[in-house]
Design an enzyme around this catalytic site. Structure first.
Site, short mmCIF file in Angstrom:
data_model
loop_
_atom_site.label_atom_id
_atom_site.label_comp_id
_atom_site.label_asym_id
_atom_site.label_seq_id
_atom_site.Cartn_x
_atom_site.Cartn_y
_atom_site.Cartn_z
N GLU A 25 -64.85 102.05 18.07
CA GLU A 25 -65.99 102.65 17.38
C GLU A 25 -67.25 102.59 18.26
OE1 GLU A 25 -68.50 100.57 14.64
OE2 GLU A 25 -67.05 98.95 14.42
N LYS A 159 -67.76 89.33 8.04
CA LYS A 159 -68.83 88.32 8.10
C LYS A 159 -69.18 87.85 6.69
CE LYS A 159 -71.35 89.65 12.19
NZ LYS A 159 -71.04 91.03 12.61
N1 PSU Z 1 -69.82 94.48 10.81
C1 PSU Z 1 -69.97 93.84 11.98
N2 PSU Z 1 -70.39 94.54 13.07
C2 PSU Z 1 -70.67 95.89 13.00
C3 PSU Z 1 -70.50 96.54 11.74
C4 PSU Z 1 -70.08 95.80 10.68
O1 PSU Z 1 -69.70 92.67 12.06
O2 PSU Z 1 -71.08 96.49 14.01
C5 PSU Z 1 -70.74 98.02 11.64
C6 PSU Z 1 -69.41 98.79 11.68
O3 PSU Z 1 -69.61 100.03 12.32
C7 PSU Z 1 -69.13 99.01 10.20
C8 PSU Z 1 -70.51 99.24 9.67
O4 PSU Z 1 -68.28 100.11 9.93
O5 PSU Z 1 -71.33 98.31 10.37
C9 PSU Z 1 -70.59 99.02 8.19
O6 PSU Z 1 -71.84 99.43 7.73
P1 PSU Z 1 -72.12 99.53 6.17
O7 PSU Z 1 -72.10 98.11 5.68
O8 PSU Z 1 -73.48 100.17 6.07
O9 PSU Z 1 -71.03 100.37 5.59
#
Ligand code: PSU
Ligand code: MN
Length: 306
Positions: A25, A159
């Protein structure tokens, strides 16, 4: 649909030769880590995948195309640009149609990987159910994508900025299996244990591949979470990270951070509050996931011919 896909020469050659390809990604590059460590890590992760016998395909939206495999210049662009949009399922068509620069989240990368015929995707952590979701409704679109898009996602768990228990409940409701590697426990990204178990422990790439292939051959569409704990030497201590996460969550609440800004805000604050220690852990776990993902892609490629 094919008109939107643009393969790098390396990925194009891998497709022609039937070699295993691993998707990566780009939100982790643009919104997950600071420059220049983001670009450097992206390159190192790609190399880990090559060394393990697969071909890396970092995915981003550039100039109206879904780029599958990025040049060094494109990686630099994503790593340095202040305008790269964080693209999830909702945003994908808008960013392509307007030819803006887009960094793909887990959800959007899964969609693009599927369109490109890639079965394995490696990242750091997936999104999930946020703490307090009962009032904020903040549940990452990553979970719905896992429910419907058939890609195996190798990660280091989620996390504890998230509600890990509710995230696992949500995945169960939607029929998404959670596999763990090397231990029964579902890992919590910075630490090896979350206090919850994964559904199934499958240690070898061959066992993982047989399970994932069986799921898809049965017509059970949707993703699989392959959770791989951070290597021992790079893991953080629970008491160290818990307080920092609590502080970052408090600050997000006080400052009224909402919507897609929440996760990047928390990641950046955790990095600052740990004095960069969380970044070193983050880099180590992504590289380890790349190794596990590349081996899985090789094994899954063999099952396709059985
Ligand atoms: N969690 C992490 N590192 C990240 C992300 C999530 O530990 O970089 C990023 C990923 O791209 C994930 C996104 O798909 O954040 C999720 O965002 P949201 O919670 O807004 O859906
Ligand atoms: Mn959200």
């Amino acid at each position: 649909m094919q008109a939107y896909l643009q393969f790098s020469p390396e990925v194009q050659a891998a497709r022609a030769a039937g070699k295993p390809v691993v998707a990566l990604e780009s939100t982790i590059i643009s919104h997950g880590m600071p420059y220049p460590q983001n670009v450097q890590t992206a390159r190192e992760v790609e190399q880990v995948i090559r060394d393990a016998g697969a071909v890396p395909a970092t995915i981003a939206l550039i100039d109206g195309k879904i780029c599958v495999g990025l040049s060094n210049e494109q990686l630099e662009l994503l790593g340095q640009s202040k305008d790269a949009l964080k693209v999830s399922r909702r945003d994908l068509a808008y960013v392509l149609a307007t030819k803006k620069l887009g960094a793909t989240t887990v959800a959007a990368t899964m969609i693009c990987a599927r369109l490109a015929g890639i079965e394995v995707f490696v990242t750091g952590g997936i999104g999930g159910v946020h703490r307090g979701a009962e009032t904020s409704f903040d549940i990452s679109a990553d979970l719905q994508e896992l429910a419907q898009t058939s890609v195996a996602v190798v990660c280091a768990g989620v996390k504890s900025i998230l509600d890990i228990g509710l995230t696992l409940e949500y995945l169960e409701t939607h029929g998404v299996p959670v596999v763990s590697v090397g231990q029964p426990g579902f890992p919590a990204f910075f630490t090896r244990e979350s206090g919850f178990n994964a559904d199934f422990q499958l240690d070898s790439p061959e066992d993982q591949a047989r399970f994932i292939r069986a799921k898809w051959l049965l017509g059970l569409d949707g993703g699989v979470v392959v959770s791989n704990p951070v290597p021992e030497a790079h893991a953080m201590q629970n008491d160290e990270i818990d307080g920092i996460i609590a502080q970052a969550l408090r600050e997000a609440d006080e400052q009224g951070v909402k919507g897609k800004a929440v996760t990047p805000f928390l990641l950046a604050r955790i990095k600052e509050l740990t004095g960069g220690r969380s970044l070193a852990t983050n880099i180590a776990l992504v590289k380890h996931n790349a190794l596990v993902g590349a081996r899985l892609a090789v094994a899954l490629g063999k099952t396709a011919h059985e």
